[in-house]
Design a protein around this motif. Structure first.
Motif, PDB file in Angstrom:
ATOM      1  N   THR A 162      -2.102   5.795 -24.458  1.00 51.89           N
ATOM      2  CA  THR A 162      -3.477   5.945 -23.994  1.00 51.89           C
ATOM      3  C   THR A 162      -4.467   5.447 -25.049  1.00 51.89           C
ATOM      4  OG1 THR A 162      -2.834   7.840 -22.625  1.00 51.89           O
ATOM      5  CG2 THR A 162      -5.180   7.585 -23.107  1.00 51.89           C
ATOM      6  N   LEU A 163      -4.243   5.837 -26.289  1.00 52.96           N
ATOM      7  CA  LEU A 163      -5.130   5.403 -27.373  1.00 52.96           C
ATOM      8  C   LEU A 163      -5.071   3.894 -27.594  1.00 52.96           C
ATOM      9  CD1 LEU A 163      -4.462   8.295 -29.888  1.00 52.96           C
ATOM     10  CD2 LEU A 163      -6.678   7.759 -28.857  1.00 52.96           C
ATOM     11  N   SER A 196      -3.761  17.540 -19.849  1.00 56.59           N
ATOM     12  CA  SER A 196      -4.860  16.727 -19.293  1.00 56.59           C
ATOM     13  C   SER A 196      -6.012  16.630 -20.293  1.00 56.59           C
ATOM     14  CB  SER A 196      -5.346  17.289 -17.961  1.00 56.59           C
ATOM     15  OG  SER A 196      -5.914  18.577 -18.101  1.00 56.59           O
ATOM     16  N   ASP A 197      -6.265  17.700 -21.051  1.00 64.61           N
ATOM     17  CA  ASP A 197      -7.278  17.636 -22.104  1.00 64.61           C
ATOM     18  C   ASP A 197      -6.896  16.590 -23.149  1.00 64.61           C
ATOM     19  OD1 ASP A 197      -8.906  19.544 -20.983  1.00 64.61           O
ATOM     20  OD2 ASP A 197      -8.335  21.154 -22.363  1.00 64.61           O
ATOM     21  N   MET A 198      -5.621  16.571 -23.518  1.00 64.94           N
ATOM     22  CA  MET A 198      -5.140  15.609 -24.511  1.00 64.94           C
ATOM     23  C   MET A 198      -5.349  14.175 -24.026  1.00 64.94           C
ATOM     24  SD  MET A 198      -1.270  15.039 -25.957  1.00 64.94           S
ATOM     25  CE  MET A 198      -0.804  13.995 -24.553  1.00 64.94           C
ATOM     26  N   ILE A 199      -4.995  13.908 -22.785  1.00 68.04           N
ATOM     27  CA  ILE A 199      -5.157  12.554 -22.240  1.00 68.04           C
ATOM     28  C   ILE A 199      -6.636  12.196 -22.133  1.00 68.04           C
ATOM     29  CG2 ILE A 199      -4.787  11.107 -20.206  1.00 68.04           C
ATOM     30  CD1 ILE A 199      -2.269  11.554 -21.902  1.00 68.04           C
ATOM     31  N   ARG A 200      -7.458  13.137 -21.706  1.00 60.83           N
ATOM     32  CA  ARG A 200      -8.903  12.879 -21.624  1.00 60.83           C
ATOM     33  C   ARG A 200      -9.469  12.525 -22.997  1.00 60.83           C
ATOM     34  NH1 ARG A 200     -12.726  16.061 -22.979  1.00 60.83           N
ATOM     35  NH2 ARG A 200     -11.411  17.930 -22.875  1.00 60.83           N
ATOM     36  N   LEU A 201      -9.086  13.282 -24.001  1.00 57.18           N
ATOM     37  CA  LEU A 201      -9.545  12.987 -25.363  1.00 57.18           C
ATOM     38  C   LEU A 201      -9.038  11.621 -25.825  1.00 57.18           C
ATOM     39  CD1 LEU A 201      -8.978  16.542 -26.879  1.00 57.18           C
ATOM     40  CD2 LEU A 201     -11.197  15.385 -26.655  1.00 57.18           C
ATOM     41  N   GLY A 202      -7.811  11.281 -25.439  1.00 54.93           N
ATOM     42  CA  GLY A 202      -7.276   9.965 -25.772  1.00 54.93           C
ATOM     43  C   GLY A 202      -8.060   8.842 -25.126  1.00 54.93           C
ATOM     44  N   GLY A 219     -11.067   8.150 -26.953  1.00 51.54           N
ATOM     45  CA  GLY A 219     -10.875   7.659 -28.314  1.00 51.54           C
ATOM     46  C   GLY A 219     -10.978   8.733 -29.378  1.00 51.54           C
ATOM     47  N   LYS A 220     -10.886   9.993 -28.970  1.00 48.14           N
ATOM     48  CA  LYS A 220     -10.979  11.106 -29.923  1.00 48.14           C
ATOM     49  C   LYS A 220      -9.576  11.474 -30.405  1.00 48.14           C
ATOM     50  CE  LYS A 220     -15.236  12.813 -27.792  1.00 48.14           C
ATOM     51  NZ  LYS A 220     -15.891  13.902 -27.037  1.00 48.14           N
ATOM     52  N   ASN A 221      -9.048  10.621 -31.277  1.00 52.41           N
ATOM     53  CA  ASN A 221      -7.639  10.726 -31.618  1.00 52.41           C
ATOM     54  C   ASN A 221      -7.300  11.990 -32.400  1.00 52.41           C
ATOM     55  OD1 ASN A 221      -9.145   9.417 -33.725  1.00 52.41           O
ATOM     56  ND2 ASN A 221      -7.221   8.844 -34.705  1.00 52.41           N
ATOM     57  N   LYS A 222      -8.167  12.421 -33.306  1.00 51.56           N
ATOM     58  CA  LYS A 222      -7.845  13.609 -34.101  1.00 51.56           C
ATOM     59  C   LYS A 222      -7.726  14.847 -33.230  1.00 51.56           C
ATOM     60  CE  LYS A 222      -9.777  12.093 -38.527  1.00 51.56           C
ATOM     61  NZ  LYS A 222     -10.784  12.385 -39.590  1.00 51.56           N
ATOM     62  N   GLU A 223      -8.691  15.025 -32.327  1.00 51.98           N
ATOM     63  CA  GLU A 223      -8.645  16.174 -31.420  1.00 51.98           C
ATOM     64  C   GLU A 223      -7.446  16.090 -30.487  1.00 51.98           C
ATOM     65  OE1 GLU A 223     -11.222  14.149 -31.981  1.00 51.98           O
ATOM     66  OE2 GLU A 223     -13.159  15.185 -31.801  1.00 51.98           O
ATOM     67  N   ALA A 224      -7.167  14.883 -30.004  1.00 47.39           N
ATOM     68  CA  ALA A 224      -6.044  14.694 -29.080  1.00 47.39           C
ATOM     69  C   ALA A 224      -4.710  14.977 -29.755  1.00 47.39           C
ATOM     70  CB  ALA A 224      -6.066  13.280 -28.523  1.00 47.39           C
TER      71      ALA A 224
END
Length: 291
Positions: free
Chosen positions: A198-199, A218-224, A227-232
């Motif tokens: 995703t990233l 789903s939160d992880m994919i949304r963050l990806g 482009g919020k890689n650290k949070e993801a």
């Protein structure tokens, strides 16, 4: 094809103790996913044990999921196989009005050439106007569909809109992402690689683990996608061990153990698959207790 961006889940088929389809558990699973962030649902895929589901049961499963979903999320129907004529026949005769797209697994067992893959999917694309997601899973089909074939299909048929790539091959993902048409979606079919894909420019995942942890995954994919890689990656590392565990023996035996721990469905699978071992049960219970 916005409806296929984010986290789709490949739904299991819950069974009762007598191995008949558990309608109540399936309804519960659909609602659990809708209420916790899943973006779309995949019906009758390989995780749903489609190889051991009868035609009558397939109709039942479709009816239950369509009713439970009640048009809340996009639905994708698994229609595939190694008998091209039968796949084409199903696409031409089935009412697909409730579905937003088709997921069609690469022909298994027959081990076609790359031209064989192309002609198989050409016939499928010409049999329906529905958007088609190709599904490359060489670990199950015994033959890899090369990126050149996938991209050739993407360029030649406007209703081939995406590929669920599940070869667990990072280089193959990168080749597809580098050379794909602008509007063609690369969807991860590997839960362990989903965030990285995703990233790198992918469109998300069709997940197995996601149906047990729909909010987190789903939160992880949304963050990806944002482009919020650290949070993801914080979420990825939190789920990494359980992703490995559910695939330790076979799919969907592992995910069904997890779902049984959440009181969503039983851990029953149909032969030739067998239920997860006591050792795997223990590992999964231990993970949940420490989650």
């Amino acid at each position: 094809m916005q409806q296929f961006i984010g986290m789709g889940v490949a739904l299991v088929t819950p069974f009762k103790d007598d191995f008949t389809v558990d309608v109540d558990a399936l309804t519960k699973l659909v609602n659990f996913n809708i209420e916790n962030g899943t973006n779309y649902l995949v019906v009758n895929g390989t995780t749903g044990e489609s190889a051991t589901i009868s035609k009558e049961e397939k109709e039942l499963i479709i009816d239950v999921i369509v009713k439970a979903n009640n048009k809340r999320l996009p639905l994708v129907l698994g229609v595939g196989g190694n008998n091209t004529l039968e796949v084409v026949k199903e696409l031409k005769t089935r009412d697909l009005s409730q579905f937003d797209g088709i997921l069609s697994v690469a022909p298994y067992y027959s081990k076609p050439t790359q031209e064989g893959f192309y002609q198989h999917y050409k016939a499928i694309a010409e049999a329906t106007e529905k958007p088609i997601i190709l599904y490359n899973v060489p670990g199950r089909t015994a033959r890899n569909m090369e990126p050149s074939t996938t991209l050739r299909l993407a360029k030649d048929f406007k209703n081939i809109v995406a590929v669920k790539e599940a070869g667990n091959n990072q280089q193959q993902y990168y080749t597809l992402l580098k050379d794909k048409p602008a509007d063609f979606l690369i969807i991860s079919g590997d839960d362990d690689l989903a965030l990285g894909v995703t990233l790198a420019g992918g469109s998300g995942v069709i997940s197995v683990i996601g149906q047990a942890f729909p909010k987190e995954f789903s939160d992880m994919i949304r963050l990806g996608l944002e482009g919020k890689n650290k949070e993801a990656y914080k979420i990825h590392y939190k789920l990494m061990d359980i992703i490995n565990l559910i695939f330790e023996e076979n799919n969907p035996a592992g995910i069904k153990v997890l779902l049984s721990q959440f009181n969503i469905c039983s851990n029953k699978v149909r032969l030739p698959l067998v239920s997860a071992s006591e050792n795997l049960h223990h590992k999964i219970k231990n993970f949940i207790s420490n989650f």
